[in-house]
Design a protein around this motif. Structure first.
Motif, PDB file in Angstrom:
ATOM      1  N   GLY A  73     -37.196 -83.980 -79.591  1.00  0.00           N
ATOM      2  CA  GLY A  73     -36.841 -83.219 -80.785  1.00  0.00           C
ATOM      3  C   GLY A  73     -37.740 -82.017 -80.979  1.00  0.00           C
ATOM      4  N   GLN A  74     -39.030 -82.203 -80.748  1.00  0.00           N
ATOM      5  CA  GLN A  74     -39.962 -81.088 -80.870  1.00  0.00           C
ATOM      6  C   GLN A  74     -39.674 -80.007 -79.836  1.00  0.00           C
ATOM      7  OE1 GLN A  74     -43.674 -83.226 -80.477  1.00  0.00           O
ATOM      8  NE2 GLN A  74     -43.916 -83.463 -82.708  1.00  0.00           N
ATOM      9  N   ALA A  79     -37.752 -74.654 -78.655  1.00  0.00           N
ATOM     10  CA  ALA A  79     -36.876 -73.763 -77.900  1.00  0.00           C
ATOM     11  C   ALA A  79     -36.068 -72.863 -78.825  1.00  0.00           C
ATOM     12  CB  ALA A  79     -35.943 -74.583 -77.014  1.00  0.00           C
ATOM     13  N   LEU A  80     -35.567 -73.441 -79.926  1.00  0.00           N
ATOM     14  CA  LEU A  80     -34.814 -72.628 -80.887  1.00  0.00           C
ATOM     15  C   LEU A  80     -35.672 -71.518 -81.473  1.00  0.00           C
ATOM     16  CD1 LEU A  80     -32.665 -75.199 -82.905  1.00  0.00           C
ATOM     17  CD2 LEU A  80     -31.825 -73.275 -81.552  1.00  0.00           C
ATOM     18  N   ALA A  81     -36.956 -71.818 -81.669  1.00  0.00           N
ATOM     19  CA  ALA A  81     -37.861 -70.850 -82.291  1.00  0.00           C
ATOM     20  C   ALA A  81     -38.464 -69.871 -81.290  1.00  0.00           C
ATOM     21  CB  ALA A  81     -38.985 -71.582 -83.014  1.00  0.00           C
ATOM     22  N   THR A  82     -38.289 -70.152 -79.986  1.00  0.00           N
ATOM     23  CA  THR A  82     -38.881 -69.307 -78.949  1.00  0.00           C
ATOM     24  C   THR A  82     -37.809 -68.416 -78.354  1.00  0.00           C
ATOM     25  OG1 THR A  82     -40.473 -71.055 -78.407  1.00  0.00           O
ATOM     26  CG2 THR A  82     -40.189 -69.300 -76.791  1.00  0.00           C
ATOM     27  N   ALA A  83     -37.966 -67.143 -78.504  1.00  0.00           N
ATOM     28  CA  ALA A  83     -36.973 -66.198 -77.999  1.00  0.00           C
ATOM     29  C   ALA A  83     -36.794 -66.379 -76.490  1.00  0.00           C
ATOM     30  CB  ALA A  83     -37.414 -64.767 -78.301  1.00  0.00           C
ATOM     31  N   TYR A  91     -35.484 -79.383 -74.202  1.00  0.00           N
ATOM     32  CA  TYR A  91     -35.267 -80.830 -74.254  1.00  0.00           C
ATOM     33  C   TYR A  91     -36.134 -81.552 -73.232  1.00  0.00           C
ATOM     34  CZ  TYR A  91     -32.744 -85.302 -74.165  1.00  0.00           C
ATOM     35  OH  TYR A  91     -32.407 -86.639 -74.211  1.00  0.00           O
ATOM     36  N   PHE A  92     -36.300 -80.947 -72.058  1.00  0.00           N
ATOM     37  CA  PHE A  92     -37.000 -81.617 -70.961  1.00  0.00           C
ATOM     38  C   PHE A  92     -38.461 -81.186 -70.813  1.00  0.00           C
ATOM     39  CE2 PHE A  92     -32.572 -82.225 -69.780  1.00  0.00           C
ATOM     40  CZ  PHE A  92     -32.574 -83.534 -69.307  1.00  0.00           C
ATOM     41  N   TYR A  93     -38.943 -80.320 -71.698  1.00  0.00           N
ATOM     42  CA  TYR A  93     -40.325 -79.851 -71.546  1.00  0.00           C
ATOM     43  C   TYR A  93     -41.248 -80.588 -72.514  1.00  0.00           C
ATOM     44  CZ  TYR A  93     -44.407 -76.998 -70.894  1.00  0.00           C
ATOM     45  OH  TYR A  93     -45.686 -76.581 -70.597  1.00  0.00           O
ATOM     46  N   LEU A 162     -25.080 -68.829 -77.816  1.00  0.00           N
ATOM     47  CA  LEU A 162     -26.499 -68.490 -77.706  1.00  0.00           C
ATOM     48  C   LEU A 162     -27.125 -69.167 -76.491  1.00  0.00           C
ATOM     49  CD1 LEU A 162     -29.121 -67.259 -78.871  1.00  0.00           C
ATOM     50  CD2 LEU A 162     -29.369 -69.350 -80.246  1.00  0.00           C
ATOM     51  N   GLU A 163     -26.813 -70.444 -76.299  1.00  0.00           N
ATOM     52  CA  GLU A 163     -27.381 -71.182 -75.175  1.00  0.00           C
ATOM     53  C   GLU A 163     -26.907 -70.599 -73.843  1.00  0.00           C
ATOM     54  OE1 GLU A 163     -29.450 -74.637 -73.354  1.00  0.00           O
ATOM     55  OE2 GLU A 163     -29.718 -73.164 -74.954  1.00  0.00           O
ATOM     56  N   ALA A 164     -25.645 -70.207 -73.751  1.00  0.00           N
ATOM     57  CA  ALA A 164     -25.134 -69.613 -72.512  1.00  0.00           C
ATOM     58  C   ALA A 164     -25.874 -68.320 -72.184  1.00  0.00           C
ATOM     59  CB  ALA A 164     -23.629 -69.354 -72.635  1.00  0.00           C
ATOM     60  N   ARG A 165     -26.111 -67.483 -73.195  1.00  0.00           N
ATOM     61  CA  ARG A 165     -26.830 -66.218 -72.965  1.00  0.00           C
ATOM     62  C   ARG A 165     -28.263 -66.483 -72.529  1.00  0.00           C
ATOM     63  NH1 ARG A 165     -24.173 -64.817 -77.794  1.00  0.00           N
ATOM     64  NH2 ARG A 165     -26.104 -65.065 -79.006  1.00  0.00           N
TER      65      ARG A 165
END
Length: 395
Positions: A73-74, A79-83, A91-93, A162-165
């Protein structure tokens, strides 16, 4: 050669495409005498039987790093907050896994590092240029996510776009961190948005012909079969498309036609298909060959996703007549009309399936040609030898 291998999932049991690819590659490389140290992430406890199946391949050591729910979750939130960081990577980091990678590089001192999937590349970013490394894209996540936009619910589309880009940009950026790159098909290679994408080596999957063999004729309990990881969106979409749109058209010409949907972790949408007339959802099977043996025709009506469909290789190896879409066959490269049937859209796919159900001699000829095709084209040893040559090129 000393090889450090990084995987995002433990490569056993062989119920997902990335696990299947990794296991057979590890098996071949170990048989060639390479000393393999494996680090696999896992978001669940790895059973003792799975560990026992893989440990003999890893003379250099076997490490499993458990990804906790809180850490996942973190990672997604970060990831959402990191451009620019894709959710797939977040998810995997995990920082603890990063420390383990760094320690293995220092202690094991590999001649080469093999990283499977873009989601693991972040762990090697700090070591770019300092150690010889190969990235196996396998397939192109960005294209798979982008294709989901056409069928996804409206509320999911902004996040998917967004994820695709982000994935497309990340796939291109990570290219520069690695000396060599591999991918499962030329169709996927063309989708990597890097000016040197033609340098990516196509390393296809193989098929274990000694395991997936034709079985003696027996009573068929199902007319149609589709199988795979039934929690994976492209398979969920294909299963629902098959049960909702294609099967009813087949049943108009073949009343009572039955469909088996088989495979691990069926999503709720897939489980609900069992309420449709003539549809059975089996869930996980200890031996998927039993599903192939019970069916008359195999169908993979893929509309989204990327990569090579292992399910088609398995079905063709077991000498089942197969029907699929252009999207799947562009990677497989079978000859339509001779080795399998290829169609697009529910009416055309239903026509192809109905023709095989109605003409058993034609279905048998197609199945025999399909078996010959995969036997001649998809060999684990030949494919993994290409990978081995890349490793040797940097020693």
């Amino acid at each position: 050669m000393r090889l450090l291998v990084l995987l995002s999932r433990f490569p056993y049991p062989l119920d997902k495409g990335d696990k299947l690819r990794a296991f057979h590659q590890l098996r071949y490389l170990a048989a060639q005498g390479h000393t393999i140290c494996l680090l696999a992430l896992s978001d669940e406890v790895v059973p003792a039987a799975a560990l026992a199946a893989v440990r003999p391949l890893c003379r250099g050591g076997l490490q499993v790093h458990r990804l906790g729910r809180l850490a996942r979750g973190q990672g997604l939130a970060q990831a959402l907050a990191t451009a620019g960081r894709p959710l797939q990577v977040g998810y995997f980091y995990e920082a603890g896994a990063q420390r383990l990678v760094d320690k293995l590089l220092a202690d094991f001192r590999p001649d080469h590092v093999y990283c499977q999937l873009i989601r693991m590349a972040e762990y090697l970013r700090p070591h770019a240029g300092r150690v010889a490394m190969t990235l196996d894209y396998m397939d192109v996540f960005s294209a798979g996510v982008a294709r989901r936009l056409a069928t996804a619910p409206a509320w999911q589309r902004p996040t998917l776009a967004l994820e695709a880009r982000r994935l497309a940009a990340y796939e291109a950026e990570a290219f520069g961190w690695f000396r060599h790159h591999t991918i499962i098909s030329d169709q996927d290679r063309q989708l990597i948005r890097h000016p040197q994408h033609q340098q990516i080596t196509v390393v296809p999957n193989g098929i274990a012909l000694d395991y997936f063999q034709p079985r003696p004729p027996a009573a068929k309990t199902h007319d149609l079969l589709f199988c795979g990881n039934m929690g994976y969106y492209p398979n969920v979409d294909a299963a629902c498309f098959l049960a909702d749109d294609i099967l009813p058209l087949v049943q108009q010409r073949h009343p009572g036609a039955r469909l088996l949907v088989a495979g691990t972790t069926p999503a709720p949408r897939v489980q609900a298909l069992a309420r449709r007339p003539g549809v059975e959802v089996s869930g996980w099977l200890p031996d998927i060959r039993t599903a192939y043996a019970q069916a008359r025709v195999f169908v993979a009506p893929m509309r989204v996703g990327t990569g090579l469909q292992n399910k088609l290789l398995e079905a063709m190896a077991m000498q089942l007549p197969c029907v699929t879409t252009p999207l799947a066959n562009n990677a497989l490269r079978g000859e339509p009309g001779r080795q399998l049937l290829v169609a697009e859209g529910a009416p055309a796919l239903a026509d192809a399936l109905s023709s095989l159900l109605a003409d058993e001699p034609a279905a048998a000829r197609l199945a025999a040609a399909g078996r010959t095709f995969v036997a001649e084209t998809y060999d684990w040893a030949a494919a993994t030898r290409q990978l081995e040559n890349l490793f040797r090129d940097t020693c």
